[in-house]
Each structure stands twice: as structure tokens, then as C-alpha cells.
Design a protein around this motif. Structure first.
Motif, PDB file in Angstrom:
ATOM      1  N   ALA A  58       0.805  -1.459   0.381  1.00 12.95           N
ATOM      2  CA  ALA A  58       0.162   0.178  -0.311  1.00 12.95           C
ATOM      3  C   ALA A  58       0.923   1.460   0.007  1.00 12.95           C
ATOM      4  O   ALA A  58       0.749   2.148  -0.912  1.00 12.95           O
ATOM      5  N   GLN A  69      -6.898   1.289  -3.893  1.00 16.75           N
ATOM      6  CA  GLN A  69      -8.296   1.089  -3.844  1.00 16.75           C
ATOM      7  C   GLN A  69      -8.765   0.461  -2.724  1.00 16.75           C
ATOM      8  O   GLN A  69      -9.715   0.241  -1.976  1.00 16.75           O
ATOM      9  N   GLY A  70      -7.819  -0.626  -1.859  1.00 15.32           N
ATOM     10  CA  GLY A  70      -8.299  -1.066  -0.919  1.00 15.32           C
ATOM     11  C   GLY A  70      -7.105  -2.754  -0.090  1.00 15.32           C
ATOM     12  O   GLY A  70      -6.521  -2.467  -1.354  1.00 15.32           O
ATOM     13  N   ILE A  71      -7.630  -2.426   0.679  1.00 17.33           N
ATOM     14  CA  ILE A  71      -6.451  -3.994   1.013  1.00 17.33           C
ATOM     15  C   ILE A  71      -7.528  -5.181   2.340  1.00 17.33           C
ATOM     16  O   ILE A  71      -8.496  -4.700   3.077  1.00 17.33           O
ATOM     17  N   ARG A  72      -7.388  -6.303   1.905  1.00 24.68           N
ATOM     18  CA  ARG A  72      -7.471  -7.385   2.137  1.00 24.68           C
ATOM     19  C   ARG A  72      -7.287  -8.295   2.826  1.00 24.68           C
ATOM     20  O   ARG A  72      -6.039  -8.417   2.779  1.00 24.68           O
ATOM     21  N   THR A  81      -3.949  -6.063  -1.763  1.00 26.09           N
ATOM     22  CA  THR A  81      -3.623  -5.356  -2.370  1.00 26.09           C
ATOM     23  C   THR A  81      -3.625  -5.090  -3.485  1.00 26.09           C
ATOM     24  O   THR A  81      -3.518  -4.740  -4.453  1.00 26.09           O
ATOM     25  N   SER A  83      -4.679  -1.234  -5.992  1.00 29.25           N
ATOM     26  CA  SER A  83      -4.199  -0.327  -6.279  1.00 29.25           C
ATOM     27  C   SER A  83      -4.480   0.133  -7.498  1.00 29.25           C
ATOM     28  O   SER A  83      -4.543  -0.804  -8.910  1.00 29.25           O
ATOM     29  N   MET A 136      -8.220   2.053   5.103  1.00 26.34           N
ATOM     30  CA  MET A 136      -8.286   0.984   3.628  1.00 26.34           C
ATOM     31  C   MET A 136      -9.121  -0.156   3.562  1.00 26.34           C
ATOM     32  O   MET A 136      -8.961  -0.959   2.584  1.00 26.34           O
ATOM     33  N   ILE A 137      -9.077  -1.250   4.472  1.00 24.11           N
ATOM     34  CA  ILE A 137      -9.315  -2.307   4.826  1.00 24.11           C
ATOM     35  C   ILE A 137     -10.142  -2.306   4.406  1.00 24.11           C
ATOM     36  O   ILE A 137     -11.297  -0.969   4.712  1.00 24.11           O
ATOM     37  N   ARG A 138     -11.192  -3.165   3.367  1.00 26.56           N
ATOM     38  CA  ARG A 138     -11.942  -3.403   2.827  1.00 26.56           C
ATOM     39  C   ARG A 138     -12.824  -4.743   3.135  1.00 26.56           C
ATOM     40  O   ARG A 138     -13.685  -5.534   2.908  1.00 26.56           O
ATOM     41  N   ASN A 139     -12.569  -5.738   4.516  1.00 24.40           N
ATOM     42  CA  ASN A 139     -13.148  -7.005   5.198  1.00 24.40           C
ATOM     43  C   ASN A 139     -13.151  -7.022   6.616  1.00 24.40           C
ATOM     44  O   ASN A 139     -12.327  -6.303   6.846  1.00 24.40           O
TER      45      ASN A 139
END
Length: 246
Positions: A58, A69-72, A81, A83, A136-139
Motif C-alpha cells: 500500500a 483502492q483497498g486492502i484485504r 492490496t 491499486s 483502507m481495509i475492505r473486509n
């Protein structure tokens, strides 16, 4: 907050703590090594390595001008990650390269900070980085993982005694230094079995036309150098106190 309160906070953050006992430095290193080499503790502790790994991706993406865009983070200790930006070029190469290097390089930076006895500062920087990553975490598992980790680090930095802070910080830095090496071996094992065709090394191979095995070698070499340098920083005061070259 009053001026005195701000002064106390500044001193708490940036003031140097006493030198840790040499035995503490050695014991925390042995504890970290045991976690890395033991199956169940490693399975749990590896989540921290994944956080650092994905954080490295990231940060590299942001520094190279890509749009994060996000991190899982997943319960099997894998992560992802995402982007946006050019699919090729130096930015993408740097972003892919950063993942496997991040835990060891963060550990090396932590060893340097501990060398100045800024233990509380190290813990608070860790909290700040974790909070920056949280947005930025998406889950769900990723959120839980970051919140729990942040809570533990914050609690130790704010409420624990200097001795406990030192033990926690040294264990964490040793773990990043040692734990950054093992995933490189695991990576090559999975690649050899054909179980990880889209690994960072293989994506780098596609982008650069340099074989994936070479990139695995780069990961391993950099992380081993970081481990040796970090160990020297952490144990240097011990060697100096005994009259041995550090």
C-alpha cells in the motif's frame, strides 16, 4: 490540554527510556525465534507479517503515484492490496517488490529506533501506521485484525510499565526481522509445487522478464541482510558492554 500536559506527552513520546537489561534483549529474540519456528504460534503470529506485507504494498503504491483502492486481510494469513494505475512500469514493479521486503525493513527501522531507546515512540508510530492502514481495509476479518493489533499496541504503550513496553517492543522487532525471512522460503515452496502462479515474484517476472526465482532470491537476500543489520543494532549495546566488537 494544558502546557504541562503537552510537555508531559512530548516527554513521554520522545524521551529516551533506560537501557533494557541485556538478558531481556536476548530472551525476546529467543521468544520471537520460537514463534517463527513453531507451527501454531507462527500460524497466529503470521497475521502481523501479513499486515506489514500488505502495508508495504500500500505504501509503495501511494509513493509511486498509484491510487490505493483497498486492502484485504484473510484468516488464512493471506492478503490482497488493490491499486489503480498503469499495469506496467516502475510504479507497479516497486509496488510488487515492497510486499515481501516490508516486514524485514520495518523491523530494521524499529531496531534503529530501539537503538536510541525510544521505545514509547516506536509503539506510537506503530499505532499511527495501523490506524492509517485501517481506513483502507475492505473486509471484516481485516478490520478485526487491525483493531485488535492496534488496541494491544496502544494499551501497552499507554498503560504498561517501561519494562513491559521494552519486552513487547523488542519481541515485536525481533519477530518482524525473523518473521520476514520465513515467508520467502514458503513462497518458493509453493511456487515449486505450482500452487502460487500469481505470486509477487511471478508477477515481477512477467513485468521485468527477470525469472521469478531471481526475485525470490532478491527477497531472501534483502531480508537476511536486514536481519543481520537489525540484530547488530539490537545486540550492539550488549556486545559493547562485554568488550566484544559490536
Amino acid at each position: 490540554m494544558s502546557v504541562d500536559g503537552l510537555t508531559d506527552l512530548w516527554d513521554k513520546l520522545f524521551g529516551a527510556q533506560p537501557d533494557p537489561p541485556p538478558l531481556l534483549v536476548l530472551i525476546t529474540g529467543l521468544v520471537a525465534l520460537t514463534v517463527v519456528l513453531t507451527r501454531l504460534p507462527w500460524r497466529i503470529g503470521r497475521n502481523a507479517i501479513t499486515i506489514a506485507h500488505e502495508g508495504g504494498h500500500a505504501l509503495a503504491a501511494v509513493l509511486t503515484g498509484r491510487r490505493l483502492q483497498g486492502i484485504r486481510l484473510h484468516s488464512d494469513t493471506s492478503g490482497l492490496t488493490l491499486s489503480a494505475g498503469r499495469p506496467t512500469g516502475p510504479g507497479m514493479v516497486f509496488t510488487l517488490l515492497a510486499g515481501y521486503l516490508a516486514p524485514s525493513l520495518i523491523g530494521l527501522a524499529g531496531a534503529w529506533v530501539l537503538g536510541g531507546n525510544r521505545i514509547t515512540l516506536l509503539l506510537w508510530v506503530a499505532v499511527a501506521l495501523l490506524l492509517a492502514m485501517l481506513v483502507m481495509i475492505r473486509n471484516v476479518f481485516g478490520i478485526i485484525s487491525i483493531v485488535v493489533t492496534t488496541g494491544v499496541v496502544l494499551g501497552v504503550s499507554w498503560m504498561a510499565s517501561p519494562e513491559v513496553q521494552a519486552a513487547f517492543a523488542y519481541t515485536g522487532v525481533w519477530f518482524l526481522l525473523l518473521g520476514g525471512v520465513r515467508p520467502v522460503g514458503e513462497l518458493q515452496t509453493l511456487r515449486r509445487r505450482g500452487q502460487l502462479p500469481q505470486s509477487d515474484a511471478d508477477q515481477l517476472a512477467w513485468l521485468t522478464r527477470v525469472p521469478g526465482l531471481v526475485w525470490v532470491g532478491v527477497f531472501g537476500a534483502v531480508n537476511l541482510i536486514a536481519l543481520l543489520a537489525g540484530a547488530a543494532l539490537l545486540t550492539g549495546p550488549i556486545l559493547n558492554s562485554t568488550g566484544l566488537p559490536g
